[in-house]
Design a protein around this motif. Sequence first.
Motif, PDB file in Angstrom:
ATOM      1  N   GLN A 242       0.826  -1.205   0.000  1.00 48.62           N
ATOM      2  CA  GLN A 242       0.000   0.000   0.000  1.00 48.62           C
ATOM      3  C   GLN A 242       0.867   1.265   0.000  1.00 48.62           C
ATOM      4  O   GLN A 242       0.515   2.258  -0.644  1.00 48.62           O
ATOM      5  N   ARG A 243       1.992   1.200   0.701  1.00 48.13           N
ATOM      6  CA  ARG A 243       2.884   2.361   0.718  1.00 48.13           C
ATOM      7  C   ARG A 243       3.438   2.631  -0.681  1.00 48.13           C
ATOM      8  O   ARG A 243       3.507   3.766  -1.137  1.00 48.13           O
ATOM      9  N   ASN A 244       3.828   1.550  -1.356  1.00 44.89           N
ATOM     10  CA  ASN A 244       4.352   1.713  -2.719  1.00 44.89           C
ATOM     11  C   ASN A 244       3.269   2.216  -3.674  1.00 44.89           C
ATOM     12  O   ASN A 244       3.536   3.062  -4.541  1.00 44.89           O
ATOM     13  N   GLU A 245       2.059   1.700  -3.530  1.00 47.86           N
ATOM     14  CA  GLU A 245       0.955   2.138  -4.389  1.00 47.86           C
ATOM     15  C   GLU A 245       0.608   3.598  -4.123  1.00 47.86           C
ATOM     16  O   GLU A 245       0.297   4.365  -5.040  1.00 47.86           O
ATOM     17  N   SER A 246       0.726   4.008  -2.864  1.00 46.79           N
ATOM     18  CA  SER A 246       0.456   5.396  -2.507  1.00 46.79           C
ATOM     19  C   SER A 246       1.463   6.344  -3.150  1.00 46.79           C
ATOM     20  O   SER A 246       1.091   7.426  -3.624  1.00 46.79           O
ATOM     21  N   SER A 247       2.740   5.921  -3.169  1.00 47.64           N
ATOM     22  CA  SER A 247       3.756   6.788  -3.775  1.00 47.64           C
ATOM     23  C   SER A 247       3.528   6.970  -5.269  1.00 47.64           C
ATOM     24  O   SER A 247       3.921   7.983  -5.847  1.00 47.64           O
ATOM     25  N   LEU A 248       2.882   5.983  -5.904  1.00 54.96           N
ATOM     26  CA  LEU A 248       2.609   6.092  -7.331  1.00 54.96           C
ATOM     27  C   LEU A 248       1.378   6.941  -7.630  1.00 54.96           C
ATOM     28  O   LEU A 248       1.359   7.711  -8.589  1.00 54.96           O
TER      29      LEU A 248
END
Length: 294
Positions: A242-248
């Motif tokens: 979720q953190r990686n998806e948020s950064s995108l």
Amino acid sequence: MRLNHNLTSLNIYREYGKNLKSQSTALSRISSGLKIIKSGDDPNKIAKSERMRLQVRGLQMAQRNVQDGASMMQTADGALSSINSILLRIRELSVQSGSGSNSDSDKEEIKNEINEMVETYKDIVNNTEFNGVKLFKSEQEKPMQIGSDVGEVMDIKFYDLSADKVGVYKLDNNGTKVIDDNKTLESLKKMDPKEKDFANRALEIVDAVSEKVVDTRSKYGALSNKFESTYKNLGEFEEITQRNESSLRDADIAEEMMDYAKTSILIDAGNAMMAQSNKFPQDMLRILENVRTR
């Protein structure tokens, strides 16, 4: 100066339109919290984001599966604890029946209590279930999805602890271990307490059943620990994804507010400049008027 084409005003208007579009984009991102709203915003990043969202949803459901599995193991452990207490009482009664000071009526009373204990054992085995799944009525394996990807499956083994299916093993003609039908917990009810070897036969059966129950409880305990560790790992992996998806995909609200403030100033400046540049034809008119009067 040119009369038909006010190029200065046109240039200002072009920049004004760009600023309006930038302000609209900033407002859209601020209101939605996303910097990628449609696929045209960034085709590559939105594809990565959608794949991550699929994985996150799968991880969330896998966590629910694991929670259900842990709850099922807790239900099984509670029932096995009660079963173990029953077997301990049957063993006490079996030892008591071996006392030489017992009268025939004493032995019958002991046997009646043993029979009641066996019936209680059967009730627990027959009625212990989780979400309609009988936990101790059949030998089988059921798969449980414990991850978001293909192949992340754990097989849960169920054991048949029915009173007529647990007891002392014997070897059949093929050399395979099978339950001796004459030495099951159910057969204990048919035994005569007045027989000389009743206590020894009863103890042999109860000890064999207890060994089966303890072994089953140990395996379910290990499975419960595995569920707990799996749940923790899934939660950590979901958080990272979720953190990686948020950064995108998520918008930086502070950055968007700065862009909004900047474009607001530029739009106001553009309005003021267009008001000034639109007066150029009037200036030309005044020049022409001066020429005409001369």
